[in-house]
Enzyme design. Structure first.
Site, mmCIF file in Angstrom:
data_model
loop_
_atom_site.group_PDB
_atom_site.id
_atom_site.type_symbol
_atom_site.label_atom_id
_atom_site.label_comp_id
_atom_site.label_asym_id
_atom_site.label_seq_id
_atom_site.Cartn_x
_atom_site.Cartn_y
_atom_site.Cartn_z
ATOM 1 N N TYR A 153 81.481 93.256 8.200
ATOM 2 C CA TYR A 153 80.083 92.925 7.879
ATOM 3 C C TYR A 153 79.532 93.873 6.798
ATOM 4 C CZ TYR A 153 75.140 91.853 9.110
ATOM 5 O OH TYR A 153 73.820 91.490 9.112
ATOM 6 N N LYS A 157 78.100 92.774 3.235
ATOM 7 C CA LYS A 157 76.709 93.051 2.846
ATOM 8 C C LYS A 157 76.620 93.955 1.623
ATOM 9 C CE LYS A 157 74.493 90.528 5.848
ATOM 10 N NZ LYS A 157 74.017 89.210 5.368
HETATM 11 P P1 NAI Z 1 71.055 84.469 13.533
HETATM 12 O O1 NAI Z 1 72.423 84.598 14.112
HETATM 13 O O2 NAI Z 1 69.895 84.442 14.461
HETATM 14 O O3 NAI Z 1 70.978 83.179 12.596
HETATM 15 C C1 NAI Z 1 71.958 82.922 11.627
HETATM 16 C C2 NAI Z 1 72.001 81.450 11.324
HETATM 17 O O4 NAI Z 1 73.042 81.224 10.349
HETATM 18 C C3 NAI Z 1 72.353 80.597 12.552
HETATM 19 O O5 NAI Z 1 71.413 79.540 12.697
HETATM 20 C C4 NAI Z 1 73.756 80.099 12.255
HETATM 21 O O6 NAI Z 1 74.044 78.819 12.810
HETATM 22 C C5 NAI Z 1 73.744 80.058 10.731
HETATM 23 N N1 NAI Z 1 75.105 80.072 10.205
HETATM 24 C C6 NAI Z 1 76.126 80.858 10.572
HETATM 25 N N2 NAI Z 1 77.234 80.546 9.900
HETATM 26 C C7 NAI Z 1 76.926 79.525 9.061
HETATM 27 C C8 NAI Z 1 77.659 78.764 8.117
HETATM 28 N N3 NAI Z 1 78.969 78.986 7.896
HETATM 29 N N4 NAI Z 1 77.019 77.799 7.442
HETATM 30 C C9 NAI Z 1 75.699 77.540 7.661
HETATM 31 N N5 NAI Z 1 74.944 78.236 8.541
HETATM 32 C C10 NAI Z 1 75.559 79.217 9.246
HETATM 33 O O7 NAI Z 1 70.943 85.667 12.476
HETATM 34 P P2 NAI Z 1 69.649 86.434 11.878
HETATM 35 O O8 NAI Z 1 69.499 87.676 12.640
HETATM 36 O O9 NAI Z 1 68.518 85.529 11.699
HETATM 37 O O10 NAI Z 1 70.254 86.864 10.449
HETATM 38 C C11 NAI Z 1 70.010 86.141 9.248
HETATM 39 C C12 NAI Z 1 70.605 86.916 8.090
HETATM 40 O O11 NAI Z 1 70.033 88.218 8.021
HETATM 41 C C13 NAI Z 1 72.120 87.122 8.202
HETATM 42 O O12 NAI Z 1 72.714 87.066 6.938
HETATM 43 C C14 NAI Z 1 72.212 88.529 8.759
HETATM 44 O O13 NAI Z 1 73.442 89.125 8.461
HETATM 45 C C15 NAI Z 1 71.052 89.209 8.054
HETATM 46 N N6 NAI Z 1 70.569 90.409 8.704
HETATM 47 C C16 NAI Z 1 70.061 90.377 9.993
HETATM 48 C C17 NAI Z 1 69.606 91.535 10.587
HETATM 49 C C18 NAI Z 1 69.039 91.562 11.967
HETATM 50 O O14 NAI Z 1 68.740 92.662 12.471
HETATM 51 N N7 NAI Z 1 68.853 90.451 12.640
HETATM 52 C C19 NAI Z 1 69.648 92.831 9.868
HETATM 53 C C20 NAI Z 1 70.175 92.737 8.547
HETATM 54 C C21 NAI Z 1 70.613 91.566 7.989
#
Ligand code: NAI
Length: 252
Positions: A153, A157
């Site tokens: 990851y 990132k």
């Molecule tokens: P989450 O897991 O709640 O939501 C991620 C969404 O992406 C899900 O709806 C999932 O179905 C979708 N997804 C996954 N693989 C996919 C694919 N191959 N094609 C299309 N959609 C796909 O995650 P969250 O927490 O909302 O994170 C969103 C972004 O922010 C991610 O890139 C994550 O790495 C980044 N992020 C999140 C942090 C956190 O603390 N939650 C911190 C830093 C970055």
């Protein structure tokens, strides 16, 4: 002045940060395509936008699937209009210490974050350069600076930051900006899953994280949506190639 409704694509928009970004961009006046693996999971978000008088569509596609991405962008262009904004937010985690990390864990994470952002950006760039206006926002993370158990990851990132800066260099003269947002801890199902893996109630996990965050709280998806809204805004055209840490304190 904006003379027509711009179309935005938000990936991973079914829940968490992506869902909040979709709602925010719709409230800002954009038509929004909510893209996620499962089209049905995006429907509630679409209905909310439509109920508020906005335009939105749900699109199911795996962002790491080259042909799927091309078809999805084509469909969005026909149903909502040519994409002017892309938010590469879809993401997964497959955490493990290096010695236990499988090649499958590595490939899965790199494929969604890096290959997915590349494919989506390549699919939309032609519309943006032709229009002479575009905004690409990529979701990085404080993990780009290094995080135990996240070799895959963190690499993805950090890679997104180099990707963002390169897009800024290549696309700037066409009126297209590219920026990255690197969130710290944000309350979503992704971080809830991390708490579960550590055998900690989510509330306790959040409290422990908040104790180490200067603003003394954990983040919520709306904190990130606000930053996206800024990068996407009409007047942000001189801001490009930047990485904005949204983490309740200094990072990077
Ligand atoms: P989450 O897991 O709640 O939501 C991620 C969404 O992406 C899900 O709806 C999932 O179905 C979708 N997804 C996954 N693989 C996919 C694919 N191959 N094609 C299309 N959609 C796909 O995650 P969250 O927490 O909302 O994170 C969103 C972004 O922010 C991610 O890139 C994550 O790495 C980044 N992020 C999140 C942090 C956190 O603390 N939650 C911190 C830093 C970055």
């Amino acid at each position: 002045m904006m003379t027509h409704t711009r179309t935005a694509i938000v990936t991973g928009a079914a829940r968490g940060i992506g869902a909040a970004v979709a709602q925010r961009l719709a409230a800002d006046g954009l038509a929004v395509a909510l893209v996620d693996l499962d089209e049905a999971a995006c429907k509630p978000g679409v209905e909310r936008i439509q109920a508020a008088g906005g335009r939105a569509v749900a699109v199911g596609v795996d962002v790491s699937d080259e042909r799927g991405v091309e078809a999805a962008v084509q469909r969005i262009t026909e149903e909502l209009g040519a994409p002017a904004v892309l938010v590469n937010n879809a993401g997964i985690i497959r955490d493990n210490m290096l010695f236990k990390m499988t090649a499958g864990d590595w490939d899965a994470v790199l494929n969604v974050h890096l290959r997915g952002s590349f494919l989506m950006s390549r699919a939309v760039q032609g519309y943006m350069t032709k229009a002479g206006w575009g905004r690409i926002v990529n979701l990085s993370s404080t993990s780009a600076l290094g995080n135990r158990g996240q070799a895959n990851y963190a690499a993805a990132k950090a890679g997104l930051q180099g990707f963002t800066k390169t897009l800024a260099l290549e696309l700037g003269k066409f009126g297209v900006t590219a920026n990255a947002i690197a969130p710290g801890f944000v309350e979503t199902e992704m971080t809830a899953a991390t708490a579960q893996r550590m055998n900690m109630p989510f509330d306790e996990f959040k409290k422990a994280m908040a104790a180490r965050i200067p603003v003394a709280r954990t983040g919520v998806p709306q904190d990130i949506a606000h930053a996206v809204s800024f990068f996407v805004s009409e007047d942000a055209g001189y801001v490009s190639g930047q990485v904005l840490y949204v983490a309740g304190g200094p990072q990077g």
